[in-house]
Design an enzyme around this catalytic site. Structure first.
Site, short mmCIF file in Angstrom:
data_model
loop_
_atom_site.label_atom_id
_atom_site.label_comp_id
_atom_site.label_asym_id
_atom_site.label_seq_id
_atom_site.Cartn_x
_atom_site.Cartn_y
_atom_site.Cartn_z
N ASP A 160 0.81 -1.22 0.00
CA ASP A 160 0.00 0.00 0.00
C ASP A 160 0.84 1.27 0.00
O ASP A 160 2.07 1.22 0.18
CB ASP A 160 -0.95 0.01 1.21
CG ASP A 160 -0.32 -0.56 2.48
OD1 ASP A 160 0.92 -0.48 2.60
OD2 ASP A 160 -1.04 -1.08 3.33
N HIS A 192 -7.22 -5.00 10.17
CA HIS A 192 -6.95 -4.79 8.74
C HIS A 192 -5.67 -5.50 8.32
O HIS A 192 -4.75 -5.72 9.12
CB HIS A 192 -6.95 -3.30 8.36
CG HIS A 192 -5.80 -2.48 8.84
ND1 HIS A 192 -5.93 -1.18 9.27
CD2 HIS A 192 -4.46 -2.76 8.95
CE1 HIS A 192 -4.76 -0.70 9.59
NE2 HIS A 192 -3.84 -1.64 9.42
N GLU A 202 -9.59 -2.04 5.37
CA GLU A 202 -10.26 -1.77 6.63
C GLU A 202 -11.50 -2.65 6.80
O GLU A 202 -12.00 -3.20 5.80
CB GLU A 202 -10.67 -0.29 6.67
CG GLU A 202 -9.49 0.69 6.59
CD GLU A 202 -8.76 0.85 7.93
OE1 GLU A 202 -8.60 -0.14 8.66
OE2 GLU A 202 -8.33 1.99 8.22
N ASN A 240 -7.46 -2.97 14.26
CA ASN A 240 -8.86 -3.26 13.92
C ASN A 240 -8.98 -4.46 12.97
O ASN A 240 -10.03 -4.67 12.37
CB ASN A 240 -9.52 -2.01 13.30
CG ASN A 240 -8.89 -1.60 11.98
OD1 ASN A 240 -8.00 -2.28 11.47
ND2 ASN A 240 -9.34 -0.50 11.41
#
Ligand code: F6R
Length: 244
Positions: A71, A141, A146, A139
């Site tokens: 990313d 990811h 996400e 979280n």
């Protein structure tokens, strides 16, 4: 019946990084033309230090390795100190012998990010990733996928959750400087890798680790999809494995 995930739990973080790096380095020694999927953030640093050390000692060469990063932030120039382009060059690429033409990082400054995403997927489809290195978001990811990201997603632009921006604010002068969007390989793209090596350390990752391994396979925890991959190695320290 799915293959069980291979879970390696360590008391000593040095041993964790030693073993995880060794797994990848030995693969490159046997297969010099390995295609690697690479991550940024704090987690992979221990791996990159060991890659550099092994290269400097003459144990491994990255001359024929291809790399694909997961990313990049949208809107940061590649030479911005916090771009993942800069991160990868600072922490790995400038200290090993990988040719620059073998390095792939999504371009978060592309004028058309949809075209850039398609372009990245085309390159990925020509070079299936042999080993994908992953960190884990608090979280759940993986990459910047996400919670809520479809499991069928390929490379795309994502709106970063506030919690992710807060987690990453430590790298910036203030929270407000953390970009709101990123371009990331999708979950489908990640799942195409032949082997996945995920590292998670620290108590702040314990809930995400639990959800990834023991939770339902659900969009609420993107990493839970790894339960369906046939060749996953999870490297955890005691704190990250605490809830298991
Ligand atoms: C980074 C990435 C993210 C990180 C995750 C954990 O390229 O794709 O999924 O791996 O946010 O970040 P750290 O390692 O900083 O805790």
């Amino acid at each position: 019946m799915n293959e069980p995930m291979n879970i390696h739990v360590y008391e000593q973080i040095e041993e964790l990084y030693h073993d995880a790096s060794k797994r990848i380095i030995e693969h490159i020694q046997k297969h010099p033309e390995t295609t690697l999927g690479l991550a940024t953030g704090s987690t992979p640093l221990g791996v990159y230090q060991r890659f550099i050390h092994a290269y400097q000692q003459g144990f491994v060469s990255f001359k024929k390795v291809l790399s694909f990063n997961l990313d990049e932030y949208v809107g940061l120039d590649r030479h911005h100190p916090q771009s993942y382009y800069t991160f990868m060059h600072q922490h790995l690429f400038s200290s090993i012998d990988i040719p620059s033409s073998h390095i792939h990082i999504p371009n978060g400054m592309a004028t058309d990010l949809v075209v850039e995403s398609k372009h990245y997927d085309t390159k990925l489809s020509k070079h299936r990733i042999d080993i994908q290195l992953l960190g884990l978001g608090t979280n759940g990811h993986i990459g910047f996928n996400e919670p809520g990201t479809p499991f069928t997603s390929t490379t795309h632009v994502i709106e970063l959750k506030e919690s992710t921006r807060k987690d990453n604010a430590r790298f910036f002068k203030s929270f407000h400087e953390v970009p709101q969007r990123a371009i990331t390989m999708g979950i489908y793209s990640i799942m195409q890798a032949k082997e996945i090596v995920l590292i998670a350390t620290g108590e702040h990752k314990a809930q995400a680790v639990f959800d990834m391994i023991k939770g339902p396979i659900h969009l609420a925890c993107p990493a839970s999809i790894l339960q369906t991959h046939t060749n996953v190695h999870l490297y955890l320290d005691y704190a990250a494995a605490k809830a298991l």
